[in-house]
Scaffold this motif. Structure first.
Motif, mmCIF file in Angstrom:
data_model
loop_
_atom_site.group_PDB
_atom_site.id
_atom_site.type_symbol
_atom_site.label_atom_id
_atom_site.label_comp_id
_atom_site.label_asym_id
_atom_site.label_seq_id
_atom_site.Cartn_x
_atom_site.Cartn_y
_atom_site.Cartn_z
ATOM 1 N N CYS A 73 81.616 -0.252 25.061
ATOM 2 C CA CYS A 73 82.666 -0.196 26.085
ATOM 3 C C CYS A 73 82.719 1.163 26.750
ATOM 4 N N LEU B 217 87.747 -4.665 34.032
ATOM 5 C CA LEU B 217 88.670 -5.725 33.634
ATOM 6 C C LEU B 217 88.185 -6.416 32.358
ATOM 7 N N TRP C 96 93.368 -0.537 30.728
ATOM 8 C CA TRP C 96 93.283 -1.958 31.050
ATOM 9 C C TRP C 96 94.452 -2.440 31.913
ATOM 10 N N GLY D 235 87.687 -3.402 29.492
ATOM 11 C CA GLY D 235 88.977 -2.851 29.089
ATOM 12 C C GLY D 235 89.727 -3.777 28.153
ATOM 13 N N PHE D 236 89.595 -5.077 28.354
ATOM 14 C CA PHE D 236 90.235 -6.043 27.444
ATOM 15 C C PHE D 236 89.660 -5.924 26.035
ATOM 16 N N PRO E 49 92.711 3.194 25.872
ATOM 17 C CA PRO E 49 92.560 1.733 26.009
ATOM 18 C C PRO E 49 93.828 1.030 26.490
#
Length: 288
Positions: free
Chosen positions: A73, A173, A250, A176-177, A246
């Motif tokens: 990520c 998107l 998001w 970030g989830f 985080p």
């Protein structure tokens, strides 16, 4: 013995200056280039940033295959930063080229198309079987279509808006989830949010190829003075990011991902045409 100039045969054009051939041979190749035309050369500095962004996308895929989703990520987010820098550096150093533009699109396809789809699939979608990898493919295909449309419409769209969700924002998107779900304070098991992951992946993909306008922030003048509250808000956002990235990143990208639909609904409710591609006067009269 006196010398006399040689006679020139009738119909033979006069010779040019003695060094004219050398001047033509070693003249700069950029003299005949039209104004605003991109160079065909390859420049080191901006392409080095593009290569670094491409490496981050590839690194994210490798880390996802090794179940190191936190590093995967962060690699995608670093690719976003590098992607935002390469174009600006090319403009500042006057090293824009057609090669750099095409190379940047290919790197974006890996970093913001293939990498987020594969990271999401390895983290959660693989438990859904065929339905899971179909969602990942939809996202990947939509990213490719969005980049191809961006390259073909770049000269005709309104610079203030993007046509569809930009691929870096779509990647943020999705990624970030995952970052928020694997956060130690939340730590959600992927199988509990399989269908949520599926919905976010498909939503991000389809929004990329939609005609929904998203603000591009390209008309902001950073050299213009701003009120004191603007500087305070920037400092506040940076402080929140430092506390828990985080949980802050998001929601920001969720708001941005929904902002285009809010603008679309608002414009339609006011009876205005919702299109970032300008039409001629005849078409404007038809849409009034």
């Amino acid at each position: 013995m006196p010398t006399f100039p040689r006679r020139r045969k009738p119909g033979t054009p006069p010779k040019g200056p003695r060094f004219s051939r050398l001047k033509k041979r070693f003249a700069p190749r950029t003299q005949g280039r039209a104004a605003g035309e991109r160079s065909r050369g390859i420049y080191l500095l901006p392409n080095a940033f593009t290569t670094a962004a491409l490496f981050c996308g590839f690194y994210a895929i490798v880390m996802a295959m090794n179940q190191r989703f936190d590093q995967a990520c962060w690699a995608v987010f670093i690719a976003m930063i590098l992607d935002g820098l390469d174009g600006r550096i090319a403009r500042l150093t006057n090293t824009q080229s057609e090669f750099g533009a095409q190379y940047d699109s290919l790197a974006d396809m890996v970093s913001f198309g293939a990498a987020p789809a594969l990271v999401m699939y390895e983290w959660s979608l693989n438990g859904l079987g065929k339905v899971g990898w179909v969602a990942a493919f939809i996202y990947c295909a939509c990213a490719a279509l969005r980049l191809a449309r961006f390259n073909t419409n770049i000269e005709v769209v309104d610079k203030r808006f993007f046509q569809g969700l930009p691929s870096p924002a779509a990647a943020a998107l999705v990624i970030g989830f995952i970052m928020m779900m694997i956060d130690p304070d939340i730590s959600v098991i992927p199988r509990k949010v399989e269908w949520v992951s599926w919905g976010i992946t498909v939503f991000a993909g389809l929004t990329m190829v939609s005609n929904v306008p998203f603000y591009s922030f390209k008309d902001i003048n950073f050299r213009k003075s701003v009120p004191f509250i603007a500087v305070f808000l920037i400092a506040l956002v940076l402080a929140l990011l430092a506390i828990d990235p985080p949980k802050v990143l998001w929601p920001i990208f969720v708001i941005y991902g929904l902002s285009g639909y809010a603008v679309y609904v608002w414009q339609r409710a006011k009876g205005k045409r919702v299109s970032i591609i300008p039409l001629d006067d005849a078409d404007d009269d038809l849409h009034r």
